[in-house]
Each structure stands twice: as structure tokens, then as C-alpha cells.
Design a protein around this motif. Sequence first.
Motif, mmCIF file in Angstrom:
data_model
loop_
_atom_site.group_PDB
_atom_site.id
_atom_site.type_symbol
_atom_site.label_atom_id
_atom_site.label_comp_id
_atom_site.label_asym_id
_atom_site.label_seq_id
_atom_site.Cartn_x
_atom_site.Cartn_y
_atom_site.Cartn_z
ATOM 1 N N ASN A 78 -6.023 -4.176 -38.685
ATOM 2 C CA ASN A 78 -5.646 -3.777 -36.367
ATOM 3 C C ASN A 78 -6.825 -3.660 -35.973
ATOM 4 O O ASN A 78 -7.909 -3.853 -36.742
ATOM 5 C CB ASN A 78 -4.820 -2.757 -36.310
ATOM 6 C CG ASN A 78 -5.639 -1.507 -37.660
ATOM 7 O OD1 ASN A 78 -6.364 -1.851 -37.228
ATOM 8 N ND2 ASN A 78 -4.338 -0.301 -38.199
ATOM 9 N N ASP A 101 9.011 -10.692 -43.168
ATOM 10 C CA ASP A 101 9.115 -9.281 -42.315
ATOM 11 C C ASP A 101 8.831 -7.919 -42.604
ATOM 12 O O ASP A 101 8.672 -6.705 -42.345
ATOM 13 C CB ASP A 101 10.332 -9.361 -41.321
ATOM 14 C CG ASP A 101 9.719 -10.276 -39.942
ATOM 15 O OD1 ASP A 101 8.507 -10.453 -39.947
ATOM 16 O OD2 ASP A 101 10.766 -11.619 -39.952
ATOM 17 N N ARG A 105 6.678 -4.864 -42.664
ATOM 18 C CA ARG A 105 6.011 -3.438 -42.634
ATOM 19 C C ARG A 105 6.377 -2.813 -43.102
ATOM 20 O O ARG A 105 5.143 -1.861 -42.908
ATOM 21 C CB ARG A 105 8.519 -3.589 -42.031
ATOM 22 C CG ARG A 105 8.623 -4.543 -40.661
ATOM 23 C CD ARG A 105 10.271 -3.722 -40.429
ATOM 24 N NE ARG A 105 10.490 -4.994 -39.807
ATOM 25 C CZ ARG A 105 11.416 -5.827 -39.277
ATOM 26 N NH1 ARG A 105 11.603 -6.259 -40.622
ATOM 27 N NH2 ARG A 105 12.014 -6.491 -38.707
ATOM 28 N N THR A 110 4.774 -2.915 -39.585
ATOM 29 C CA THR A 110 4.437 -4.615 -38.218
ATOM 30 C C THR A 110 5.486 -5.661 -38.699
ATOM 31 O O THR A 110 5.574 -5.609 -39.866
ATOM 32 C CB THR A 110 3.131 -5.455 -37.884
ATOM 33 O OG1 THR A 110 2.516 -6.157 -38.319
ATOM 34 C CG2 THR A 110 2.457 -4.196 -37.049
ATOM 35 N N THR A 111 5.799 -6.611 -37.713
ATOM 36 C CA THR A 111 6.438 -8.264 -38.104
ATOM 37 C C THR A 111 5.012 -8.518 -38.738
ATOM 38 O O THR A 111 4.283 -8.355 -38.149
ATOM 39 C CB THR A 111 7.554 -8.395 -37.318
ATOM 40 O OG1 THR A 111 7.002 -8.114 -35.987
ATOM 41 C CG2 THR A 111 8.979 -7.280 -36.833
ATOM 42 N N GLU A 114 4.181 -10.227 -35.054
ATOM 43 C CA GLU A 114 3.782 -8.682 -34.310
ATOM 44 C C GLU A 114 1.441 -8.984 -35.174
ATOM 45 O O GLU A 114 1.137 -8.599 -34.497
ATOM 46 C CB GLU A 114 4.433 -7.433 -34.460
ATOM 47 C CG GLU A 114 5.095 -6.974 -34.013
ATOM 48 C CD GLU A 114 5.658 -5.646 -34.117
ATOM 49 O OE1 GLU A 114 6.982 -5.434 -33.182
ATOM 50 O OE2 GLU A 114 5.974 -6.051 -35.341
ATOM 51 N N ASP A 117 0.097 -11.245 -34.107
ATOM 52 C CA ASP A 117 -0.758 -11.000 -32.561
ATOM 53 C C ASP A 117 -2.176 -10.454 -32.741
ATOM 54 O O ASP A 117 -2.620 -10.625 -31.801
ATOM 55 C CB ASP A 117 0.527 -10.633 -32.048
ATOM 56 C CG ASP A 117 1.734 -11.530 -31.219
ATOM 57 O OD1 ASP A 117 1.984 -12.293 -30.946
ATOM 58 O OD2 ASP A 117 2.758 -10.758 -30.713
ATOM 59 N N VAL A 118 -1.934 -10.027 -33.410
ATOM 60 C CA VAL A 118 -3.417 -8.837 -34.134
ATOM 61 C C VAL A 118 -4.226 -9.799 -34.286
ATOM 62 O O VAL A 118 -5.222 -9.718 -34.326
ATOM 63 C CB VAL A 118 -2.745 -7.714 -35.102
ATOM 64 C CG1 VAL A 118 -4.231 -6.980 -34.901
ATOM 65 C CG2 VAL A 118 -1.959 -6.495 -34.570
#
Length: 286
Positions: A78, A101, A105, A110-111, A114, A117-118
Motif C-alpha cells: 500500500n 478476491d 482480502r 482489498t479486492t 483495489e 489501483d494501489v
Amino acid sequence: MVEIVEVGPRDGLQNEKVLLPTEVKVDYITRALDAGIRRLEAVAFVHPGRVPQMADAEAVMAAVPRRPGVTYIGLVLNRRGLDRALAAGVDEVNMVVVASDEFSRRNQGTTTAEALDVWHEVAAAGIPASLTIAAAFGCPFTGAVPVDRVLGIAASALQSGPREIAIADTIGVGVPTQVRTLAAELGALGVPLRAHFHNTRNTGYANAVAALEAGITTLDASIGGIGGCPFAPRATGNIATEDLTYLLHGMGVGTGLDLPALAATGTWIGSRLGIQVPAMLGRTLD
């Protein structure tokens, strides 16, 4: 020539019960460098409550020897981890995106989407960044992972220009036919590939040879064969650097590594952890 990326100090130690002092971790890293390792995943910048074995990441990076041609990799999950890695002076970061997923998690909170995106944020930070697609061959909670799922993650990651993409058999369920298929499909995307295998079901070394035959010339391994994923039930160690090196040298494939030094280091880290390491080579040497 094959490049072996040493992951014992991170992926190896993170799943071991014994919490080693910082100086022992630095000694482990130094011994790996003395054996010829030049690219090494040294630490993970993760929450110490989740992975206490990595709580001293900054202290380790402050103490490791800085040698010409040596690249230290820090794992990040992250933005907070990325900021810590940059401040600690790593040469490269590796971001993990889990292919399922459910596992994502449990591993990262997170999925998969997600986490991607990071990844795009991490890749924009101005430091060489690689992406590892974890559980690329199977998830401990939902079973087999379709090839198309992995390809979709890789295609998204390519938008941010990774140094390389690693396919990781995090729970050790893959077999050589799957490795060849996935390597061929990902190879068509034109990105450098790395492979990361665990030997949970005794297929890790066969998978490494399959990856090599499919054109992947960068392989992860752990001196001593220690480690695994703390968030994957019954996950066992990585393929051992010394055993992989013996296999490659026997095939006439160079690594630039000192085999006796690797084997001795594997035995040594086992003594520090109070275990007999999974690696076999050290047991054959006097």
C-alpha cells in the motif's frame, strides 16, 4: 544464464515462527551476497501486527552492506508501505496483487481490483517497480485460478510499465503444463517475466525447469527453502536457492552463484531458526 532473486530474507523469514534479531537477518543477507546473489528481496514494509517477522524492516535496510551491482528489493502492499520503502533506501519495490478476491482480502484487506489501483500508484513513484501476481495457479479458498484472470491482471498492470511481472505459485499447486501455458500467454504481452514457486506438493523444481524452458530466465528462490505465506493455510517453503542452483548447474545453466556457500548458508539459517530446513543439498555436504 539464469538470474536467481533471493527471497529468503523476506518471503522465507515471514512464515517462520522464530523472530530473528536484526543482526542475524543482516548476516543472512550478507552471506547470500558472499555466495554471489546480486538481487535480493530483503524486507517487507507491512503492518508489524500482521507480519511481526518484518517489524524491523527499516533497521535491516539501515544495516545491510551496500555493494556495487547489488539490488535490494522491498515488498510493499500500500501507499504507507511505499513511503516507508522509499525512506529506507531500497533500490526497487515489489508489489503483490493476489489473483483471487478472497485470498486478496485475507492477505491485504482489498479486492484484486483495489490492489491494482494501489499498484498503479506504486508504479508512478519513480522507483523501479515489479508486480507479483500471487496465487496465479490456485487459491487456497476458492480453488483453481483461470488463466484469463491472470492475463487480465497482467494487462492492467502493464498500463503502468512494470520492470517485470512475476507469476507466483503461492500455495504450490501448479504443475509444468500450467507453467508453460501461462508463460506463453503472458510472454505474448511483451513484458519481462519472473517466476516464483513453492514446493508444497513437490512440484516446485519441475515448475522452475518448465519456466526456464518457456523462456523465463529470472527465478525466485529462498536459501534453505524456508518460508511460505502466513495467510495461506498449510503453505510451505519456497524452492531452495541451493537446490535450484544445483539443478541448473547440472543442466549446464549458469547462475554466477557459489553452490557450497549457498548450502552452508541454508544449514546456518536453519540453526538460527532451530529447524532442519527443507533444502536438501546441505544434508549431502560434510
